[in-house]
Motif scaffolding. Structure first.
Motif, mmCIF file in Angstrom:
data_model
loop_
_atom_site.group_PDB
_atom_site.id
_atom_site.type_symbol
_atom_site.label_atom_id
_atom_site.label_comp_id
_atom_site.label_asym_id
_atom_site.label_seq_id
_atom_site.Cartn_x
_atom_site.Cartn_y
_atom_site.Cartn_z
ATOM 1 N N ASN A 118 0.829 -1.215 0.000
ATOM 2 C CA ASN A 118 0.000 0.000 0.000
ATOM 3 C C ASN A 118 0.860 1.261 0.000
ATOM 4 O O ASN A 118 0.527 2.264 -0.644
ATOM 5 C CB ASN A 118 -0.930 0.003 1.216
ATOM 6 N N PHE A 119 1.987 1.183 0.713
ATOM 7 C CA PHE A 119 2.930 2.312 0.745
ATOM 8 C C PHE A 119 3.460 2.592 -0.673
ATOM 9 O O PHE A 119 3.510 3.730 -1.129
ATOM 10 C CB PHE A 119 4.080 1.973 1.714
ATOM 11 N N ILE A 120 3.834 1.508 -1.359
ATOM 12 C CA ILE A 120 4.341 1.662 -2.737
ATOM 13 C C ILE A 120 3.255 2.293 -3.613
ATOM 14 O O ILE A 120 3.507 3.238 -4.357
ATOM 15 C CB ILE A 120 4.775 0.296 -3.314
ATOM 16 N N LYS A 121 2.039 1.779 -3.457
ATOM 17 C CA LYS A 121 0.910 2.244 -4.258
ATOM 18 C C LYS A 121 0.682 3.745 -4.059
ATOM 19 O O LYS A 121 0.448 4.491 -5.031
ATOM 20 C CB LYS A 121 -0.337 1.459 -3.798
ATOM 21 N N ASN A 122 0.805 4.173 -2.812
ATOM 22 C CA ASN A 122 0.547 5.579 -2.505
ATOM 23 C C ASN A 122 1.674 6.507 -2.964
ATOM 24 O O ASN A 122 1.467 7.711 -3.115
ATOM 25 C CB ASN A 122 0.335 5.762 -1.009
ATOM 26 N N ASN A 123 2.888 5.938 -3.132
ATOM 27 C CA ASN A 123 4.037 6.784 -3.465
ATOM 28 C C ASN A 123 4.540 6.592 -4.895
ATOM 29 O O ASN A 123 5.548 7.179 -5.278
ATOM 30 C CB ASN A 123 5.188 6.500 -2.491
ATOM 31 N N ILE A 124 3.848 5.785 -5.643
ATOM 32 C CA ILE A 124 4.357 5.395 -6.961
ATOM 33 C C ILE A 124 4.514 6.562 -7.922
ATOM 34 O O ILE A 124 5.386 6.536 -8.798
ATOM 35 C CB ILE A 124 3.464 4.270 -7.581
ATOM 36 N N ASN A 125 3.729 7.588 -7.763
ATOM 37 C CA ASN A 125 3.796 8.709 -8.713
ATOM 38 C C ASN A 125 4.792 9.793 -8.304
ATOM 39 O O ASN A 125 4.976 10.759 -9.027
ATOM 40 C CB ASN A 125 2.408 9.326 -8.897
ATOM 41 N N LYS A 126 5.436 9.588 -7.137
ATOM 42 C CA LYS A 126 6.380 10.617 -6.682
ATOM 43 C C LYS A 126 7.773 10.327 -7.232
ATOM 44 O O LYS A 126 8.239 9.190 -7.191
ATOM 45 C CB LYS A 126 6.420 10.653 -5.152
ATOM 46 N N THR A 127 8.434 11.363 -7.717
ATOM 47 C CA THR A 127 9.777 11.205 -8.269
ATOM 48 C C THR A 127 10.782 11.032 -7.134
ATOM 49 O O THR A 127 10.661 11.655 -6.093
ATOM 50 C CB THR A 127 10.155 12.455 -9.097
ATOM 51 N N CYS A 128 11.736 10.160 -7.400
ATOM 52 C CA CYS A 128 12.761 9.912 -6.373
ATOM 53 C C CYS A 128 14.080 10.541 -6.804
ATOM 54 O O CYS A 128 14.536 10.362 -7.924
ATOM 55 C CB CYS A 128 12.935 8.412 -6.172
ATOM 56 N N ASP A 129 14.675 11.281 -5.883
ATOM 57 C CA ASP A 129 15.999 11.852 -6.147
ATOM 58 C C ASP A 129 16.996 11.052 -5.325
ATOM 59 O O ASP A 129 17.030 11.153 -4.091
ATOM 60 C CB ASP A 129 15.992 13.340 -5.747
ATOM 61 N N ILE A 130 17.818 10.246 -6.023
ATOM 62 C CA ILE A 130 18.668 9.357 -5.227
ATOM 63 C C ILE A 130 19.941 10.043 -4.717
ATOM 64 O O ILE A 130 20.766 9.411 -4.087
ATOM 65 C CB ILE A 130 18.986 8.044 -5.970
ATOM 66 N N LYS A 131 20.038 11.348 -5.000
ATOM 67 C CA LYS A 131 21.118 12.082 -4.339
ATOM 68 C C LYS A 131 20.739 12.333 -2.883
ATOM 69 O O LYS A 131 21.589 12.558 -2.029
ATOM 70 C CB LYS A 131 21.376 13.392 -5.070
ATOM 71 N N GLN A 132 19.423 12.330 -2.648
ATOM 72 C CA GLN A 132 18.916 12.463 -1.279
ATOM 73 C C GLN A 132 18.851 11.038 -0.689
ATOM 74 O O GLN A 132 19.100 10.060 -1.379
ATOM 75 C CB GLN A 132 17.495 13.059 -1.308
ATOM 76 N N GLU A 133 18.479 10.984 0.588
ATOM 77 C CA GLU A 133 18.286 9.665 1.193
ATOM 78 C C GLU A 133 17.083 8.995 0.518
ATOM 79 O O GLU A 133 16.071 9.663 0.266
ATOM 80 C CB GLU A 133 18.032 9.816 2.685
ATOM 81 N N TYR A 134 17.215 7.726 0.241
ATOM 82 C CA TYR A 134 16.106 7.040 -0.437
ATOM 83 C C TYR A 134 16.029 5.569 -0.006
ATOM 84 O O TYR A 134 16.960 5.040 0.610
ATOM 85 C CB TYR A 134 16.249 7.140 -1.956
ATOM 86 N N ILE A 135 14.927 4.966 -0.340
ATOM 87 C CA ILE A 135 14.765 3.528 -0.069
ATOM 88 C C ILE A 135 14.582 2.825 -1.416
ATOM 89 O O ILE A 135 13.863 3.324 -2.272
ATOM 90 C CB ILE A 135 13.502 3.206 0.760
ATOM 91 N N GLU A 136 15.261 1.687 -1.498
ATOM 92 C CA GLU A 136 15.049 0.849 -2.687
ATOM 93 C C GLU A 136 14.284 -0.381 -2.199
ATOM 94 O O GLU A 136 14.754 -1.106 -1.326
ATOM 95 C CB GLU A 136 16.394 0.426 -3.284
ATOM 96 N N ILE A 137 13.092 -0.551 -2.711
ATOM 97 C CA ILE A 137 12.311 -1.733 -2.317
ATOM 98 C C ILE A 137 12.232 -2.660 -3.532
ATOM 99 O O ILE A 137 11.842 -2.234 -4.621
ATOM 100 C CB ILE A 137 10.885 -1.343 -1.862
ATOM 101 N N SER A 138 12.633 -3.900 -3.321
ATOM 102 C CA SER A 138 12.517 -4.852 -4.431
ATOM 103 C C SER A 138 11.428 -5.862 -4.114
ATOM 104 O O SER A 138 11.192 -6.190 -2.946
ATOM 105 C CB SER A 138 13.842 -5.542 -4.687
ATOM 106 N N LEU A 139 10.750 -6.302 -5.120
ATOM 107 C CA LEU A 139 9.708 -7.315 -4.919
ATOM 108 C C LEU A 139 9.584 -8.177 -6.176
ATOM 109 O O LEU A 139 10.004 -7.766 -7.268
ATOM 110 C CB LEU A 139 8.366 -6.660 -4.580
ATOM 111 N N ASN A 140 9.045 -9.343 -5.987
ATOM 112 C CA ASN A 140 8.811 -10.226 -7.131
ATOM 113 C C ASN A 140 7.317 -10.394 -7.353
ATOM 114 O O ASN A 140 6.550 -10.544 -6.393
ATOM 115 C CB ASN A 140 9.412 -11.611 -6.875
ATOM 116 N N TYR A 141 6.946 -10.341 -8.608
ATOM 117 C CA TYR A 141 5.529 -10.570 -8.931
ATOM 118 C C TYR A 141 5.480 -11.475 -10.162
ATOM 119 O O TYR A 141 6.045 -11.144 -11.214
ATOM 120 C CB TYR A 141 4.834 -9.229 -9.202
#
Lengths: 670, 298
Positions: free
Chosen positions: A602-625
């Motif tokens: 649900n967190f991914i779903k809610n944040n999917i449209n936000k751009t990520c700047d990886i120069k800032q702190e970020y999270i990489e979430i991996s998943l398999n589908y």
């Protein structure tokens, strides 16, 4: 007037018809198993897999030793039986016609098989989106393997003309394919050992760590300011593929790269074997069937030749003072000598003559070995800082293949010789380099320096980065040959994404090379290219351009959105969720994540449209589908941590949580 | 015409054919007899180009067989040890021949198969030895080749079919002007079909003649005279064999029947009978003259 026809298609069709089942089986098995191997590779990996020449060739390599020989036996096997030999040779066909027709027919079959294999591999990789392959490489794949298969086929056909049964044909084919290169390879090895002597003759390359280990000569040299060492090098060879692949079973010295020299050699030998086979087939004594040879001496000679590798091993054992093992090998060889008789002639006859051949072969092989090794194993060449013309540093940059960039720099030569002469034990504060040294006589030696000091390593990099050829190569990626781009586990087709190529190009043009290697804040981008019949990978850090980094994170998130989120999946279909945080994460994060799939989704779903700047702190979430791996990047660390904290609060008093925490702590304490 | 001159062939260390000379005229059935291992099959294989020879020449229609596909189209060979592709039917085999022999006559093949009651769609591997040989022979006959080489021609074929097959072969020779070479170690198999016979012994043709001459120029005569007589009584005749039992003698004489009769009647015989000779007997007596024991040869 005599009439002469080289090719008779009616005969070929009849010949193929009578053995259609066996031919179909063997011709279909390689393409099918090749496809199967790729499916296994593809299904065993959620990640994208670049199918290299060797990965595509796993089955083809094994097939090279079997298929051409089977095709040869199927087409020419009639000569080994009295009845079939009478039948075929009594037909209105010249021997030349039979030989040429069968050879051409066999080549057509092998062409067909290789073509089907090539097409099926391309189709499989097209249907399995996590497999990447270069079409240009597959063109090379087709040509390389057809040449190799024809080479083995013509060698097997030549063997047919020399003997009278299948087992002997196989033995002679093996001799034709393996004995000459084995003799060259092994006896060259006895005298040269693929070792070079490294000599530092003045203080410019004086090693910091040097130990003579009580070697008198070494100590004498050290007093004179001469430092020596031995280094193994990879020898560039032009062995034919059947030998090269067989030799890699016991040696790790040889690369799998197929050179033009090897292909030309196989083509030339194929023509030679064909011409020789044609001549001998016309002269063949067809009365010799179901036995090895009409002449017992020819039988004993071939039998003796097949024992050379075993006897060489015995000689090596005696040389290494392993007499018991040597004797054991000789006894085994002697037993084989008679077993060969039983298999190929169905009887042991003329035992004394056989023993004589065995004794003579043993004496010659062991004598030859000793004659070339009596003075010890000598290095092939002496490398000093003065006879080096230039040096190529292969691992100076992860970014590009630098094996063709030779740098002529005196300082570099001294540091390299110093590194090679140094015989200190491995130190964790050292680096490993792969280099190619080109001497003034134009000979090249590929070798590793295993423990070069960090200080010297930095000096080497500085010299390399300031070299014009290196800078030029760094900026001149061969973009037109790039067939796939992998970034953040997503494969991007460069043909459909010209803008990413432009971003990489612009980014690299504007970057300072020395600073490039310090970049570690971007995505690892791999550009797969196939250039000059060789696979090349360029590694680029997306930090060279902020736009590029944004593009990739967006591209990755968009893929996740399109292929997973928009399909509104059942949460049970999502597995292997893993989070990589640039900030600290504690030891229980994985445990909590495993219990928060629904919340994280649900967190991914809610944040999917936000751009990520990886120069800032970020999270990489991996998943398999559904067997595919996806990645999601976000800067919303607070939101993610909130989920984890809430879950931790929820679970922290449960027995399972306490036990898991305890077990983690115990492991850490240990 | 097949002309063989000084043909020599060694297999291993064994001399199989030793300076063999032989001429086989067109449009005849030539029988080649000899014991097992006498070189009959080797000779046929050399004629057909299956084996290379060491010395001498073999000319067929004045051409050598080496790399001469056109000439090979004129020759068909049925070996003693037959070969058929596994799972092939008779029709498949015929199609194989048809693909390689330009004059193969499929209609004739089917007619022959029907005559011999062979099912052309049956797998040859399921057939008996004799039927397999029939298959091979009808395939060969249908090629319409000018020269047909049949090794151990009737091996395994039952007497009824053997007679039919002999008629077919004879008809083939007559109607299609074919030259047929047949080998056998059994002289009786060949005597009623061959025009010429050659005896192969120790790598060479020891004796050859046409059957008509053999049969019309040699006689077995039973004779008894009033007076005492012995071998010398007939010294003026070309006598090959003399055996006296009581007062009756059996003699083998070469010559013209009428002249012999006239000469013998001058001796006023009590009994004078001209008896028919089998081909085997002709060979036995001829060989005796040459100093060989016939039974050792075949």
């Amino acid at each position: 007037m005599n009439s002469m026809k080289w090719f008779n298609h009616k005969y070929l069709m009849q010949n193929l018809k009578k053995s259609k089942n066996i031919l179909a089986f063997f011709l279909v098995i390689v393409p099918l198993l090749s496809v199967l191997s790729l499916i296994i590779i593809g299904q065993n990996s959620h990640e994208f897999v670049n199918i290299t020449f060797n990965k595509a060739s796993i089955v083809t390599i094994i097939g090279m030793y079997i298929i051409p020989v089977v095709v040869s036996i199927t087409l020419f096997g009639f000569v080994f039986k009295r009845q079939s030999s009478d039948f075929i040779l009594s037909m209105p066909l010249n021997r030349s016609t039979i030989f040429v027709t069968n050879t051409v027919g066999g080549i057509i079959l092998l062409l067909l098989m290789t073509f089907i294999t090539t097409v099926l591999i391309l189709l499989t990789t097209a249907l399995m989106p996590n497999l990447i392959i270069s079409r240009s490489m597959m063109v090379d794949f087709f040509f390389i393997w057809i040449v190799a298969y024809i080479f083995v086929f013509t060698a097997a056909n030549l063997a047919v003309t020399l003997c009278g049964n299948i087992v002997t044909q196989i033995a002679i084919t093996a001799l034709i394919l393996f004995l000459p290169p084995f003799l060259i390879h092994s006896y060259q090895g006895f005298t040269e050992y693929q070792q070079a002597e490294i000599k530092c003759t003045d203080d410019s390359c004086k090693p910091v760590q040097y130990n003579c280990y009580n070697d008198t000569k070494c100590l004498e040299n050290q007093e004179k300011g001469i430092y020596t060492g031995m280094v193994s090098y990879n020898q560039t060879n032009n062995y034919t593929l059947p030998y090269q692949y067989a030799s890699t079973v016991y040696s790790d010295h040889y690369s799998y790269d197929v050179s033009k020299g090897q292909l030309l050699k196989m083509c030339a030998l194929s023509i030679l074997y064909f011409a020789l086979g044609l001549y001998l087939f016309r002269k063949k004594k067809m009365e010799v069937t179901e036995t090895s040879f009409g002449n017992i001496n020819a039988h004993n000679l071939v039998k003796s030749l097949t024992t050379i590798p075993m006897l060489t091993f015995a000689a090596m054992c005696f040389y290494e003072r392993e007499a018991n093992l040597g004797i054991f090998v000789i006894i085994i060889t002697l037993v084989y000598f008679f077993i060969f008789d039983l298999i190929t002639r169905k009887q042991i006859n003329k035992i004394i003559l056989s023993l004589l051949y065995f004794a003579v072969t043993t004496v010659i092989v062991i004598g030859y070995y000793y004659a070339f090794t009596k003075d010890g194993l000598k290095p092939n060449t002496v490398i000093t800082q003065n006879n080096i013309q230039s040096i190529s540093i292969n691992s100076a940059s992860d970014h590009l293949d630098t094996s063709n960039i030779f740098i002529d720099n005196k300082k570099l030569k001294n540091i390299i010789v110093k590194g090679l002469v140094s015989n200190s034990d491995y130190s964790p504060d050292s680096e490993r380099l792969n280099i190619i040294i080109k001497l003034k006589n134009n000979k090249t030696y590929k070798m590793d320096i295993n423990n070069i000091s960090l200080n010297d390593y930095q000096k080497i990099l500085n010299i390399v980065y300031n070299n014009e050829k290196f800078s030029a190569a760094f900026r001149n990626i061969d973009y037109k040959n790039v067939y796939a781009i992998k970034a953040a586990n997503v494969v991007i087709n460069p043909a459909n994404n010209k803008e990413i190529m432009d971003m990489i190009k612009t980014g690299l043009e504007n970057i300072n090379i020395a600073k490039y290697n310090e970049m570690n804040q971007g995505f690892e981008i791999t550009l797969y290219a196939y250039k000059n019949h060789k696979a090349v990978m360029y590694h680029v850090n997306s930090a060279i351009s902020p736009k590029l980094t944004r593009y990739i994170s967006k591209y990755t998130n968009d893929r996740l959105k399109k292929e997973v989120i928009e399909k509104n999946p059942n949460i049970n279909d999502i597995d292997n969720i893993y989070a990589y945080l640039t900030t600290n994460d504690n030891m229980m994060t994985d445990y909590i994540i495993n219990h928060s799939y629904s919340e994280i989704y649900n967190f991914i779903k809610n944040n999917i449209n936000k751009t990520c700047d990886i120069k800032q702190e970020y999270i990489e979430i991996s998943l398999n589908y559904k067997g595919k791996a996806y990645k999601f990047y976000t800067n919303n660390i607070d939101g993610f941590e909130k989920i984890l904290n809430q879950k931790t609060e929820e679970l922290k008093n449960t027995k399972q949580y306490i036990n898991t925490l305890k077990s983690y702590q115990d492991t850490n304490n240990e | 015409m097949i002309e063989i001159k000084n043909l020599t062939k060694k297999i291993g260390n064994e001399l199989i054919l030793d300076k063999l000379n032989c001429t086989i005229e067109d449009n005849c059935i030539y029988g080649l007899v000899g014991a097992n291992g006498s070189g009959k099959s080797t000779l046929l294989r050399i004629i057909n180009g299956v084996f290379n020879h060491d010395e001498g020449t073999v000319l067929i229609d004045r051409q050598t067989i080496d790399n001469n596909e056109r000439l090979k189209e004129k020759i068909v060979y049925v070996p003693d040890d037959l070969f058929f592709y596994p799972n092939y039917t008779l029709l498949d085999t015929a199609k194989y021949y048809e693909a390689l022999y330009p004059n193969f006559d499929m209609k004739y093949f089917k007619k022959l198969a029907k005559t011999l009651k062979l099912d052309i769609n049956q797998k040859i591997s399921d057939l008996s030895k004799g039927m397999k040989r029939q298959c091979a022979l009808i395939c060969a006959l249908s090629t319409n080749a000018n020269y047909m080489l049949f090794d151990e021609t009737f091996d395994g074929i039952d007497p009824v079919i053997r007679t039919v097959m002999k008629k077919i072969i004879a008809k083939q020779m007559e109607t299609k002007q074919t030259t047929i070479i047949m080998t056998s170690h059994n002289l009786r198999e060949l005597e009623d079909i061959c025009d010429n016979l050659g005896l192969l012994y120790k790598g060479g043709i020891l004796f050859e003649s046409d059957i008509d001459t053999l049969k019309t120029e040699m006689f077995k005569i039973q004779i008894a005279l009033k007076e005492k007589f012995d071998k010398k009584t007939f010294k003026d005749l070309e006598m090959l064999h003399f055996k006296k039992c009581g007062s009756v003698a059996t003699i083998i004489i070469k010559g013209n029947q009428k002249e012999l009769e006239k000469n013998l009647k001058k001796l006023k015989p009590v009994i004078l009978d001209f008896l028919p000779l089998t081909l085997e007997e002709v060979f036995i007596y001829e060989m005796e003259v040459l100093g060989y024991e016939f039974n050792e040869m075949v």
